[in-house]
Design a protein around this motif. Structure first.
Motif, PDB file in Angstrom:
ATOM      1  N   ALA A 329      -8.282  -9.603   0.532  1.00 16.59           N
ATOM      2  CA  ALA A 329      -7.274  -8.804  -0.266  1.00 16.59           C
ATOM      3  C   ALA A 329      -7.694  -7.442  -0.280  1.00 16.59           C
ATOM      4  O   ALA A 329      -6.893  -6.496   0.070  1.00 16.59           O
ATOM      5  CB  ALA A 329      -7.097  -9.314  -1.639  1.00 16.59           C
ATOM      6  N   ALA A 330      -9.329  -7.282  -0.465  1.00 20.88           N
ATOM      7  CA  ALA A 330      -9.733  -5.756  -0.253  1.00 20.88           C
ATOM      8  C   ALA A 330      -9.547  -5.150   0.983  1.00 20.88           C
ATOM      9  O   ALA A 330      -9.184  -3.954   1.227  1.00 20.88           O
ATOM     10  CB  ALA A 330     -11.164  -5.975  -0.677  1.00 20.88           C
ATOM     11  N   VAL A 331      -9.772  -5.928   2.086  1.00 22.89           N
ATOM     12  CA  VAL A 331      -9.553  -5.427   3.386  1.00 22.89           C
ATOM     13  C   VAL A 331      -8.206  -5.114   3.859  1.00 22.89           C
ATOM     14  O   VAL A 331      -8.032  -4.092   4.530  1.00 22.89           O
ATOM     15  CB  VAL A 331     -10.151  -6.615   4.447  1.00 22.89           C
ATOM     16  CG1 VAL A 331      -9.819  -6.124   5.986  1.00 22.89           C
ATOM     17  CG2 VAL A 331     -11.591  -6.587   4.309  1.00 22.89           C
ATOM     18  N   ARG A 332      -7.418  -5.768   3.407  1.00 22.73           N
ATOM     19  CA  ARG A 332      -5.940  -5.600   3.367  1.00 22.73           C
ATOM     20  C   ARG A 332      -5.392  -4.226   3.003  1.00 22.73           C
ATOM     21  O   ARG A 332      -4.767  -3.489   3.505  1.00 22.73           O
ATOM     22  CB  ARG A 332      -5.071  -6.719   3.056  1.00 22.73           C
ATOM     23  CG  ARG A 332      -5.026  -7.920   4.032  1.00 22.73           C
ATOM     24  CD  ARG A 332      -3.739  -8.779   3.872  1.00 22.73           C
ATOM     25  NE  ARG A 332      -4.032  -9.902   4.788  1.00 22.73           N
ATOM     26  CZ  ARG A 332      -3.776  -9.875   6.096  1.00 22.73           C
ATOM     27  NH1 ARG A 332      -3.533  -8.849   6.768  1.00 22.73           N
ATOM     28  NH2 ARG A 332      -4.020 -11.104   6.847  1.00 22.73           N
ATOM     29  N   LEU A 333      -6.181  -4.101   1.702  1.00 21.95           N
ATOM     30  CA  LEU A 333      -5.844  -2.801   1.121  1.00 21.95           C
ATOM     31  C   LEU A 333      -6.313  -1.696   1.645  1.00 21.95           C
ATOM     32  O   LEU A 333      -5.861  -0.399   1.861  1.00 21.95           O
ATOM     33  CB  LEU A 333      -6.232  -2.705  -0.380  1.00 21.95           C
ATOM     34  CG  LEU A 333      -5.211  -3.623  -1.124  1.00 21.95           C
ATOM     35  CD1 LEU A 333      -5.798  -4.188  -2.773  1.00 21.95           C
ATOM     36  CD2 LEU A 333      -3.998  -2.871  -1.598  1.00 21.95           C
ATOM     37  N   ASP A 334      -7.716  -1.982   2.356  1.00 20.89           N
ATOM     38  CA  ASP A 334      -8.496  -0.781   2.786  1.00 20.89           C
ATOM     39  C   ASP A 334      -9.245  -1.292   4.013  1.00 20.89           C
ATOM     40  O   ASP A 334     -10.339  -1.593   3.550  1.00 20.89           O
ATOM     41  CB  ASP A 334      -9.245  -0.113   1.801  1.00 20.89           C
ATOM     42  CG  ASP A 334     -10.152   1.125   2.373  1.00 20.89           C
ATOM     43  OD1 ASP A 334      -9.905   1.294   3.413  1.00 20.89           O
ATOM     44  OD2 ASP A 334     -11.017   1.654   1.649  1.00 20.89           O
ATOM     45  N   PRO A 335      -8.687  -1.261   5.277  1.00 21.93           N
ATOM     46  CA  PRO A 335      -9.493  -1.882   6.265  1.00 21.93           C
ATOM     47  C   PRO A 335     -10.763  -1.174   6.364  1.00 21.93           C
ATOM     48  O   PRO A 335     -11.582  -1.683   7.241  1.00 21.93           O
ATOM     49  CB  PRO A 335      -8.540  -1.465   7.429  1.00 21.93           C
ATOM     50  CG  PRO A 335      -7.206  -1.386   6.868  1.00 21.93           C
ATOM     51  CD  PRO A 335      -7.387  -0.839   5.647  1.00 21.93           C
ATOM     52  N   ALA A 336     -10.985   0.114   6.085  1.00 22.05           N
ATOM     53  CA  ALA A 336     -12.279   0.733   6.246  1.00 22.05           C
ATOM     54  C   ALA A 336     -13.283   0.489   5.165  1.00 22.05           C
ATOM     55  O   ALA A 336     -14.158   1.127   5.200  1.00 22.05           O
ATOM     56  CB  ALA A 336     -11.888   2.266   6.415  1.00 22.05           C
ATOM     57  N   CYS A 337     -13.131  -0.503   4.268  1.00 20.50           N
ATOM     58  CA  CYS A 337     -13.972  -0.993   3.198  1.00 20.50           C
ATOM     59  C   CYS A 337     -15.292  -1.723   3.731  1.00 20.50           C
ATOM     60  O   CYS A 337     -15.086  -2.946   3.845  1.00 20.50           O
ATOM     61  CB  CYS A 337     -13.339  -1.586   2.171  1.00 20.50           C
ATOM     62  SG  CYS A 337     -14.389  -1.818   0.728  1.00 20.50           S
ATOM     63  N   VAL A 338     -16.141  -0.592   4.082  1.00 20.34           N
ATOM     64  CA  VAL A 338     -17.335  -1.460   4.777  1.00 20.34           C
ATOM     65  C   VAL A 338     -18.000  -2.751   3.737  1.00 20.34           C
ATOM     66  O   VAL A 338     -18.645  -3.635   4.261  1.00 20.34           O
ATOM     67  CB  VAL A 338     -18.524  -0.403   4.617  1.00 20.34           C
ATOM     68  CG1 VAL A 338     -19.742  -0.761   5.286  1.00 20.34           C
ATOM     69  CG2 VAL A 338     -17.839   0.737   5.791  1.00 20.34           C
ATOM     70  N   ARG A 339     -17.967  -2.330   2.354  1.00 24.59           N
ATOM     71  CA  ARG A 339     -18.592  -3.300   1.611  1.00 24.59           C
ATOM     72  C   ARG A 339     -17.829  -4.695   1.581  1.00 24.59           C
ATOM     73  O   ARG A 339     -18.330  -5.705   1.757  1.00 24.59           O
ATOM     74  CB  ARG A 339     -18.467  -2.666   0.265  1.00 24.59           C
ATOM     75  CG  ARG A 339     -19.259  -3.617  -0.915  1.00 24.59           C
ATOM     76  CD  ARG A 339     -19.219  -2.397  -2.159  1.00 24.59           C
ATOM     77  NE  ARG A 339     -19.655  -3.066  -3.278  1.00 24.59           N
ATOM     78  CZ  ARG A 339     -19.704  -2.460  -4.368  1.00 24.59           C
ATOM     79  NH1 ARG A 339     -19.513  -1.424  -4.735  1.00 24.59           N
ATOM     80  NH2 ARG A 339     -20.337  -3.105  -5.474  1.00 24.59           N
ATOM     81  N   ALA A 340     -16.497  -4.646   1.604  1.00 22.84           N
ATOM     82  CA  ALA A 340     -15.614  -5.725   1.754  1.00 22.84           C
ATOM     83  C   ALA A 340     -16.116  -6.306   3.120  1.00 22.84           C
ATOM     84  O   ALA A 340     -16.125  -7.693   3.338  1.00 22.84           O
ATOM     85  CB  ALA A 340     -14.265  -5.292   1.674  1.00 22.84           C
TER      86      ALA A 340
END
Lengths: 388, 651
Positions: A329-340
């Motif tokens: 869900a986090a990656v779909r909201l922000d594909p650039a979220c390195v932590r996710a």
């Protein structure tokens, strides 16, 4: 090295810095028509092709640049990234990052990327050594920490990796930004005089938030004190107080303020965030943290980091399937979220899905390096040397 | 049974009536052969002299037992003609043993004359003195002699199915279209002089070869009787470099197949993985997807990438490219890999699909590849367009629209809907064709691709173009006219858009705007048809951002628009399906239909299908008891990357 850059090249640089990819490529070709042996042009073209994810073209242009000038550090960067992102070229990638680490020894990215190339090629110990070297240069480099966590996960399992994952998360500056986004502060920082804040609740809340962002805890506590003096049941003010305590490592006080805020406003995201972060710092309270972060993810589902926090708490409970859903869900909201991305990689490794894990790590590296803008700092330094 | 309550999983079957005919297994489908590439060397330490110097018969026996029907073998020029004009009898005997083994095991051979396998040095004749065998006139004459010698020997041999002039690795050495076409013409004529009947082909894919070399092989392919579709490792790295069991990677094989379908029958070649970081189970899942995708998208057969792994030297890691040698369906000991079990199961299903009884529902929708795709650098269109077209193809598949791939300049008469994903420019002729197409009742979905647009946009799409608003970091959609283009929803997501057209309506209906109120999605009635304009290069944006992590609302927007437009134009899905990641091929028969349902998801799911007519029974095509449905809706459980092949009887 070429001493002077052509006007066509400067036009290409300007267009590239403004994100005008097609026009910049066209300008590069005009520059090449004048001088096809200019390493700057080939390096810039390599970077532009990399920006478009055209890896074979990026490899060709960057290689040409290095052939023309073996000291062209931005070309090494573009070449190494192109090899990494293309995949399946780890042996070449290792060589390139080695070279770049020699050309620019204090470039942290080179060591982190070198480690990732080693890891992808199966040389785990060399990879760990590279990430440790990166952390010597920059102890707050979260990507190096995440990579070490993944290496620990592969060797010894999740229980060994979890502390490093948590440590890397603490290095993540975007987590604090989540709190301020939940408060409703704009992303841009605004300078103001704390003494001139209007005596209105909204203005005081916003000002206290901005002061907390600056880590000016005394001025912030004055404003929070005024708010609570007017209304001791002000849940927002209590949540700000809880955050201020949290930042000063006063966990019990933070917990007390957050809980009190939640008694007045049961799903206040700021209070949920602070309480969840406090709980997550105590291994015995992992289950509590997960419950709070579930509430936070429901209260603020539009923020990718709320799902990341939930996922990390679920990791601690070994509920990997649910953690995967939250990370996704986090990656779909922000594909650039390195932590996710790294979290998802960790979960995928526990499932034995090595290829998917490797893909998430590659994407994390992709976004992290893009965000840093390392190419332009290397390019400008290289151009400065040429001008000198 | 009441509609909507009729969901019955085929797993929970009721026994069929006693009079139900029992079907016996047919082993192969001659109209959809499954073949495999059989390379000359199986150990790296061997030299060119060892060309097929092994127990071919036992390999062929194993292939036959696995229900493989076609085998591509590779002629070694070096082995056949070690000195100019002197042919080696030993090599001829080895080829004869191959033919005998094929005959003994009822296999058909595709003989490839000029191939590069990066190991057996098949074309490196020592007397060639380094001249290019593709362009040197003398060497081409020697090639013709070799080809005619082999063809003449086997011209009456029924085991030989086709003559393959050259594989893609060999053809990648051509630098111009003219040289490739000249070579193919001469070699083809050489074959035809001796064997006028058997098909001649050149084993290259029109898209992957163009990407690798810049040489467009379509003219050369058109000189032959069969076409070849072929995903390569570099092309995969370019178009879908992520996990192989989900996302665009699972659609790439069928996209290339559709792109290669240009009037000739197309065989999907090179089915297999291109990286070794996947598990054996993932490899099998990917191969399953590729095999069924071929069957579901009008292929004429499939060829597996390699029969056996090559035993590599232990002395040095990465001495040999592992992606080329460890991708067989059996390992170096001959033990089958999980992939081979997938192949066997697939052959059993394909055998049930008799093209004389069942015909795939016609595709009335097409993704149009713009002519600019063939422009070289510095134009980036040639790099952006295939990716955008793949994403458009996926969106249409997710909307369950029967879709194919066409090219700018192709005749448009057979289509009802055209998707033009993010072209930077179209030719004036194409604008004129589009105008006539829409005026005549067709529907078009065009997304903005940057740069200026043709004035015809105003006439056909009913919008005034006011310039390019430049790149954006966020994608916002606000629905202004709900229900006009399906069940669209407003959203704000983080997504990079390289362009955004600033438009004002001049006759078109604004269906959605961005966050500032600027039109994002418009629809215009033009003549008898509809023209839909999306003011951002959304398909390109999906491709250029991470297509494995596209924000859900964006995918929903595209597939809803595609599906709604196709449905209104009579080109939509024949049945409803609730899962976008399930691809459906509907084979229509007289008494019953066959549905192939393929999951493009690496996790299990249950697909709910709703048909326009009442379904009496659903049955696995391979046999077993039919499940009674008695309604229009039924569920199909699918495993990770699973597939269901169902015989559906209505009544």
């Amino acid at each position: 090295m070429t001493g002077r850059r052509s006007s066509q090249l400067r036009v290409a640089e300007e267009l590239a810095r403004r994100g005008r990819l097609s026009a910049a490529v066209a300008a590069c070709y005009e520059a090449l028509a004048i001088d096809d042996r200019d390493p700057f042009v080939h390096a810039l073209l390599g970077h532009l092709m990399l920006e478009g994810d055209f890896y074979d073209e990026a490899i060709e242009a960057s290689t040409r640049s290095i052939e023309l000038d073996p000291g062209c550090s931005p070309a090494y960067l573009a070449l190494g990234l192109a090899y990494d992102r293309r995949g399946g070229m780890w042996d070449q990638s290792v060589l390139v990052w080695h070279e770049l680490a020699e050309v620019v020894p204090d470039l942290v990215t080179a060591h982190v990327q070198l480690g990732e190339a080693f890891a992808a090629a199966g040389f785990e110990q060399e990879a760990v050594d590279s990430w440790r070297r990166a952390l010597e240069l920059d102890p707050k480099h979260s990507r190096a920490q995440y990579n070490l966590a993944i290496a620990a996960l592969k060797r010894e399992g999740m229980s060994t990796a979890l502390p490093t994952i948590r440590k890397a998360g603490e290095l993540d500056p975007s987590q604090d930004e989540l709190f301020f986004a939940l408060l409703g502060l704009p992303a841009a920082r605004i300078e103001f005089d704390a003494a001139q804040v209007k005596p209105e609740r909204g203005a005081r809340l916003a000002a206290a938030g901005m002061l907390l962002r600056r880590e000016d805890f005394f001025a912030a506590s004055d404003l929070v004190g005024l708010l609570l003096g007017e209304n001791p049941a002000d849940a927002d003010a209590l949540a700000l107080a809880a955050y201020a305590y949290l930042k000063q490592e006063a966990a019990n006080e933070a917990m007390a303020c957050a809980l009190r805020a939640l008694t007045y406003s049961a799903d206040l995201p700021m209070a949920l965030y602070t309480l969840g972060v406090v709980y997550s710092r105590f291994p015995g309270l992992a289950r509590h943290a997960a419950r709070v972060f579930i509430a936070l993810a429901k209260a603020a589902p539009q923020h990718s980091l709320t799902h990341v926090l939930l996922a990390e708490s679920l990791l601690g409970l070994q509920r990997y399937g649910q953690a995967k859903q939250a990370y996704r869900a986090a990656v779909r909201l922000d594909p650039a979220c390195v932590r996710a991305r790294f979290g998802l990689a960790a979960v995928r490794l526990t499932e034995g899905a090595y290829a998917e894990a490797q893909w998430e790590i590659r994407r994390a590296a992709y976004y992290d390096t893009r965000r840093q803008g390392t190419f332009w700092s290397l390019y400008d330094a290289y151009a400065g040397e040429a001008d000198a | 049974m009441a509609e909507g309550k009729a969901q019955k999983k085929p797993t929970a079957r009721k026994p069929a009536a006693a009079s139900e005919p029992v079907e016996y297994a047919v082993t192969r489908n001659p109209d959809f052969p499954v073949g495999v590439d059989y390379y000359p060397l199986d150990e790296e330490r061997r030299s060119w002299r060892d060309w097929y110097d092994r127990d071919v018969a036992s390999d062929f026996a194993a292939m036959a037992a696995s229900r493989v029907s076609d085998v591509r073998v590779f002629v070694s020029w070096r082995a056949f003609e070690p000195q100019v004009g002197q042919y080696d009898e030993d090599a001829a005997e080895r080829l004869e043993r191959i033919v005998e083994a094929a005959r003994a095991h009822d296999l058909k051979l595709i003989v490839c004359f000029f191939a590069d396998d990066r190991l057996a040095e098949m074309n490196e004749v020592p007397w060639g003195k380094g001249r290019d065998p593709r362009t040197d006139d003398y060497l081409i004459q020697r090639e013709i002699s070799l080809v005619q010698r082999v063809v003449n020997r086997y011209r009456a041999e029924p085991v030989i199915k086709a003559w393959d002039l050259g594989n893609e690795a060999f053809c990648a050495g051509f630098t111009t279209e003219a040289a490739l076409e000249k070579w193919v013409t001469e070699l083809r004529e050489a074959v035809r002089e001796v064997d006028p009947d058997r098909p001649v082909l050149v084993g290259t894919d029109p898209e992957t070869l163009l990407r690798e070399t810049g040489v467009d092989p379509r003219g050369a392919i058109d000189l032959t009787e069969r076409a070849w579709s072929h995903l390569t490792a570099p092309y995969r790295a370019y178009i879908a470099e992520g996990p192989v069991t989900s996302g665009p990677a699972t659609y790439t094989d069928s996209f290339l197949l559709r792109a290669a379908l240009r009037g000739l029958p197309v065989v999907v070649d090179g089915v297999g993985v291109h990286a070794l970081d996947v598990s054996a189970a993932e490899e099998a899942a990917y191969v399953r997807t590729a095999l069924y995708s071929a069957l579901m998208n009008r292929a004429s057969g499939v060829m597996l990438r390699r029969w056996g792994d090559l035993e590599t030297e232990k002395r040095e890691p990465y001495f040999r490219d592992p992606f080329e040698v460890l991708v067989g369906v059996v390992d170096v000991t001959g033990a089958p890999k999980p992939t081979l079990a997938e192949v066997k199961r697939f052959v059993a299903v394909a055998a049930r699909l008799d093209p004389r009884r069942y015909a795939l529902a016609p595709e009335r929708a097409a993704v149009v590849v713009p002519a600019e795709r063939y422009e070289p650098l510095p134009s980036l269109a040639g790099l952006y367009d295939p990716r955008a077209c793949l994403q458009a193809y996926i969106a249409a598949k997710e909307a369950h629209v029967p879709v194919t791939v066409a090219r700018e300049g192709d005749p448009l008469g057979g289509y009802h809907v055209l998707y033009l994903p993010s072209p930077a420019k179209l030719t004036p002729l194409m604008w004129a064709d589009l105008g006539a197409f829409v005026q005549g009742g067709g529907s078009v979905v065009l997304s903005y691709g940057g740069d200026d647009v043709d004035p015809a946009l105003r006439e056909i799409f009913g919008v005034e173009f006011n310039g390019d608003g430049g790149p954006r970091q966020a994608f916002s959609c606000r629905i202004a006219q709900p229900g006009v283009l399906g069940d669209l929803r407003s959203f704000d997501v983080r997504m990079e858009l390289s362009h955004h057209a600033l438009i004002t309506p001049s006759g078109a209906t604004v269906v959605a705007t961005d966050a500032t109120g600027s039109p994002l999605l418009t629809v215009n009635q033009y003549g008898q048809g509809k023209a839909v304009f999306i003011a951002a290069p959304v398909e390109r944006a999906i491709a250029q951002n991470d297509p494995w992590a596209t924000p859900t609302p964006v995918r929903h927007l595209v597939r809803t628009v595609y599906g709604t437009v196709a449905g209104a134009a009579g080109a939509g899905a024949l049945l409803e399906c609730d899962m976008p990641e399930a691809e459906i091929a509907h084979f229509l028969g007289e008494d019953d239909d066959i549905l192939l349902v393929l999951s493009h998801n690496a996790e299990k799911m249950t697909v709910t299908l709703t048909t326009p007519r009442t379904v009496a029974t659903v049955q696995d095509v391979r046999g077993g008891a039919p499940a009674e449905v008695g309604g229009r809706t039924f569920g199909v459980p699918l495993g990770p990357n699973g597939v269901a092949a169902l015989r559906v009887k209505f009544g």
